[in-house]
Design a protein around this motif. Structure first.
Motif, PDB file in Angstrom:
ATOM      1  N   PRO A  93     -22.457   0.763 -11.723  1.00 41.40           N
ATOM      2  CA  PRO A  93     -21.167   0.155 -11.362  1.00 41.40           C
ATOM      3  C   PRO A  93     -20.622  -0.648 -12.549  1.00 41.40           C
ATOM      4  CG  PRO A  93     -22.953  -1.165 -10.443  1.00 41.40           C
ATOM      5  CD  PRO A  93     -23.594   0.037 -11.130  1.00 41.40           C
ATOM      6  N   TYR A  94     -19.935   0.034 -13.445  1.00 39.79           N
ATOM      7  CA  TYR A  94     -19.454  -0.605 -14.665  1.00 39.79           C
ATOM      8  C   TYR A  94     -18.480  -1.730 -14.352  1.00 39.79           C
ATOM      9  CZ  TYR A  94     -21.678   3.228 -17.059  1.00 39.79           C
ATOM     10  OH  TYR A  94     -22.614   4.113 -17.527  1.00 39.79           O
ATOM     11  N   ALA A  95     -18.618  -2.807 -15.091  1.00 44.47           N
ATOM     12  CA  ALA A  95     -17.791  -4.000 -14.893  1.00 44.47           C
ATOM     13  C   ALA A  95     -16.344  -3.716 -15.262  1.00 44.47           C
ATOM     14  CB  ALA A  95     -18.328  -5.144 -15.738  1.00 44.47           C
ATOM     15  N   THR A  96     -15.451  -4.137 -14.402  1.00 45.98           N
ATOM     16  CA  THR A  96     -14.021  -3.945 -14.641  1.00 45.98           C
ATOM     17  C   THR A  96     -13.346  -5.209 -15.160  1.00 45.98           C
ATOM     18  OG1 THR A  96     -13.547  -4.402 -12.318  1.00 45.98           O
ATOM     19  CG2 THR A  96     -13.863  -2.087 -12.936  1.00 45.98           C
ATOM     20  N   ASP A  97     -14.151  -6.188 -15.542  1.00 44.62           N
ATOM     21  CA  ASP A  97     -13.635  -7.400 -16.173  1.00 44.62           C
ATOM     22  C   ASP A  97     -14.762  -8.032 -16.985  1.00 44.62           C
ATOM     23  OD1 ASP A  97     -14.868  -9.807 -14.502  1.00 44.62           O
ATOM     24  OD2 ASP A  97     -14.260  -8.250 -13.084  1.00 44.62           O
ATOM     25  N   ALA A  98     -14.380  -8.889 -17.899  1.00 41.04           N
ATOM     26  CA  ALA A  98     -15.336  -9.495 -18.823  1.00 41.04           C
ATOM     27  C   ALA A  98     -16.366 -10.369 -18.105  1.00 41.04           C
ATOM     28  CB  ALA A  98     -14.592 -10.307 -19.877  1.00 41.04           C
ATOM     29  N   ALA A  99     -15.938 -11.160 -17.140  1.00 46.67           N
ATOM     30  CA  ALA A  99     -16.874 -12.058 -16.452  1.00 46.67           C
ATOM     31  C   ALA A  99     -17.970 -11.279 -15.743  1.00 46.67           C
ATOM     32  CB  ALA A  99     -16.113 -12.953 -15.471  1.00 46.67           C
ATOM     33  N   THR A 100     -17.606 -10.188 -15.088  1.00 44.75           N
ATOM     34  CA  THR A 100     -18.604  -9.366 -14.397  1.00 44.75           C
ATOM     35  C   THR A 100     -19.548  -8.720 -15.399  1.00 44.75           C
ATOM     36  OG1 THR A 100     -17.054  -8.968 -12.592  1.00 44.75           O
ATOM     37  CG2 THR A 100     -18.928  -7.456 -12.772  1.00 44.75           C
ATOM     38  N   ALA A 101     -19.016  -8.249 -16.519  1.00 44.12           N
ATOM     39  CA  ALA A 101     -19.866  -7.649 -17.551  1.00 44.12           C
ATOM     40  C   ALA A 101     -20.875  -8.673 -18.080  1.00 44.12           C
ATOM     41  CB  ALA A 101     -19.018  -7.103 -18.685  1.00 44.12           C
ATOM     42  N   LEU A 102     -20.427  -9.896 -18.322  1.00 42.70           N
ATOM     43  CA  LEU A 102     -21.348 -10.916 -18.826  1.00 42.70           C
ATOM     44  C   LEU A 102     -22.392 -11.277 -17.783  1.00 42.70           C
ATOM     45  CD1 LEU A 102     -18.924 -13.185 -20.875  1.00 42.70           C
ATOM     46  CD2 LEU A 102     -20.532 -11.441 -21.729  1.00 42.70           C
ATOM     47  N   ALA A 103     -22.019 -11.295 -16.515  1.00 47.62           N
ATOM     48  CA  ALA A 103     -22.998 -11.550 -15.451  1.00 47.62           C
ATOM     49  C   ALA A 103     -24.032 -10.417 -15.399  1.00 47.62           C
ATOM     50  CB  ALA A 103     -22.296 -11.708 -14.104  1.00 47.62           C
ATOM     51  N   GLN A 104     -23.567  -9.168 -15.511  1.00 48.53           N
ATOM     52  CA  GLN A 104     -24.500  -8.034 -15.545  1.00 48.53           C
ATOM     53  C   GLN A 104     -25.427  -8.136 -16.757  1.00 48.53           C
ATOM     54  OE1 GLN A 104     -22.138  -4.438 -15.529  1.00 48.53           O
ATOM     55  NE2 GLN A 104     -21.980  -4.413 -13.287  1.00 48.53           N
ATOM     56  N   LEU A 105     -24.859  -8.486 -17.902  1.00 49.12           N
ATOM     57  CA  LEU A 105     -25.656  -8.633 -19.117  1.00 49.12           C
ATOM     58  C   LEU A 105     -26.712  -9.714 -18.946  1.00 49.12           C
ATOM     59  CD1 LEU A 105     -26.040  -7.825 -22.136  1.00 49.12           C
ATOM     60  CD2 LEU A 105     -24.443  -9.687 -22.674  1.00 49.12           C
ATOM     61  N   ASP A 106     -26.319 -10.864 -18.426  1.00 46.10           N
ATOM     62  CA  ASP A 106     -27.268 -11.962 -18.223  1.00 46.10           C
ATOM     63  C   ASP A 106     -28.390 -11.550 -17.276  1.00 46.10           C
ATOM     64  OD1 ASP A 106     -25.804 -13.615 -19.929  1.00 46.10           O
ATOM     65  OD2 ASP A 106     -24.753 -14.626 -18.285  1.00 46.10           O
ATOM     66  N   ASP A 107     -28.056 -10.857 -16.180  1.00 47.72           N
ATOM     67  CA  ASP A 107     -29.077 -10.410 -15.228  1.00 47.72           C
ATOM     68  C   ASP A 107     -30.036  -9.420 -15.878  1.00 47.72           C
ATOM     69  OD1 ASP A 107     -27.962 -11.991 -13.228  1.00 47.72           O
ATOM     70  OD2 ASP A 107     -26.940 -10.312 -12.247  1.00 47.72           O
ATOM     71  N   ALA A 108     -29.479  -8.434 -16.582  1.00 49.03           N
ATOM     72  CA  ALA A 108     -30.324  -7.415 -17.217  1.00 49.03           C
ATOM     73  C   ALA A 108     -31.210  -8.045 -18.292  1.00 49.03           C
ATOM     74  CB  ALA A 108     -29.459  -6.306 -17.804  1.00 49.03           C
ATOM     75  N   TYR A 109     -30.645  -8.955 -19.070  1.00 50.71           N
ATOM     76  CA  TYR A 109     -31.431  -9.626 -20.105  1.00 50.71           C
ATOM     77  C   TYR A 109     -32.564 -10.445 -19.486  1.00 50.71           C
ATOM     78  CZ  TYR A 109     -32.997 -12.679 -23.750  1.00 50.71           C
ATOM     79  OH  TYR A 109     -33.817 -13.361 -24.620  1.00 50.71           O
ATOM     80  N   ARG A 110     -32.261 -11.190 -18.429  1.00 48.90           N
ATOM     81  CA  ARG A 110     -33.288 -12.032 -17.798  1.00 48.90           C
ATOM     82  C   ARG A 110     -34.461 -11.187 -17.319  1.00 48.90           C
ATOM     83  NH1 ARG A 110     -34.222 -12.259 -12.995  1.00 48.90           N
ATOM     84  NH2 ARG A 110     -32.159 -11.625 -12.327  1.00 48.90           N
ATOM     85  N   ILE A 111     -34.186 -10.060 -16.659  1.00 47.69           N
ATOM     86  CA  ILE A 111     -35.269  -9.190 -16.191  1.00 47.69           C
ATOM     87  C   ILE A 111     -36.069  -8.678 -17.384  1.00 47.69           C
ATOM     88  CG2 ILE A 111     -35.798  -6.993 -15.051  1.00 47.69           C
ATOM     89  CD1 ILE A 111     -33.271  -7.530 -13.277  1.00 47.69           C
ATOM     90  N   TRP A 112     -35.372  -8.256 -18.439  1.00 46.55           N
ATOM     91  CA  TRP A 112     -36.060  -7.732 -19.619  1.00 46.55           C
ATOM     92  C   TRP A 112     -36.962  -8.788 -20.252  1.00 46.55           C
ATOM     93  CZ3 TRP A 112     -37.633  -3.547 -21.925  1.00 46.55           C
ATOM     94  CH2 TRP A 112     -38.070  -3.628 -23.246  1.00 46.55           C
TER      95      TRP A 112
END
Length: 174
Positions: A93-112
């Motif tokens: 589910p690709y982010a359709t705005d910058a804030a959502t993309a950064l939230a996805q990035l933060d979540d993925a980074y934290r798990i990694w």
């Protein structure tokens, strides 16, 4: 907590360089296309993608590059190695705005980063396994070093595009 140079390398870069450079990312920057024909994530969530890519490969927007880091660098590996949710380029589910993309990035980074920190010396020496395709026979240590390089490399590209955006839009206003 015991030191883990593999995690420490990326976490230092993330904490002191990359993530602070992404603060304040606007939707205009996220979708900005500095040249015609850019690959991007579109406002409806579709993404430009083909494999193999056309030659020369298209220039990509910050949205596209963040999607690559989120999905291809972190989320797919999180699923394969650290119990993260399923992830692939076709169904994300690709982010359709910058804030959502950064939230996805933060979540993925934290798990990694938590997953990397959780690995024992023996697990780090073991082969990655079939989920990693061409990386299957490489050790988890080698995969982690590759992911560190990918995150640092693509993060620098994103920062450069942000700089170009600021200077290009500033020059247009003067």
């Amino acid at each position: 907590m015991q030191r883990n140079p593999l995690a420490d390398q990326l976490d230092h870069h993330w904490t002191h360089q990359l993530r602070p450079r992404l603060d304040g990312l606007t939707d205009d920057e996220y979708f900005w296309q500095p040249v015609p024909g850019c690959w991007t994530v579109h406002p409806d969530g579709a993404i430009d993608f083909s494999y193999p890519p056309p030659q020369p490969e298209p220039f990509t927007t910050i949205a596209w590059r963040l999607a690559h880091v989120i999905v291809g660098v972190f989320a797919m590996r999180n699923h394969s190695h650290f119990g993260g949710p399923p992830a692939d380029y076709q169904t994300w589910p690709y982010a359709t705005d910058a804030a959502t993309a950064l939230a996805q990035l933060d979540d993925a980074y934290r798990i990694w980063i938590d997953g990397v920190r959780s690995r024992s010396d023996d697990e780090l020496k073991a082969p990655c396994g079939p989920a990693e395709g061409p990386w299957a026979e490489y050790s988890m240590t080698e995969l982690i070093l590759h992911i560190n390089r990918e995150a640092i490399h693509h993060g620098a590209e994103i920062a450069c595009i942000r700089d170009l955006y600021v200077h290009s839009t500033h020059n247009q206003e003067n």
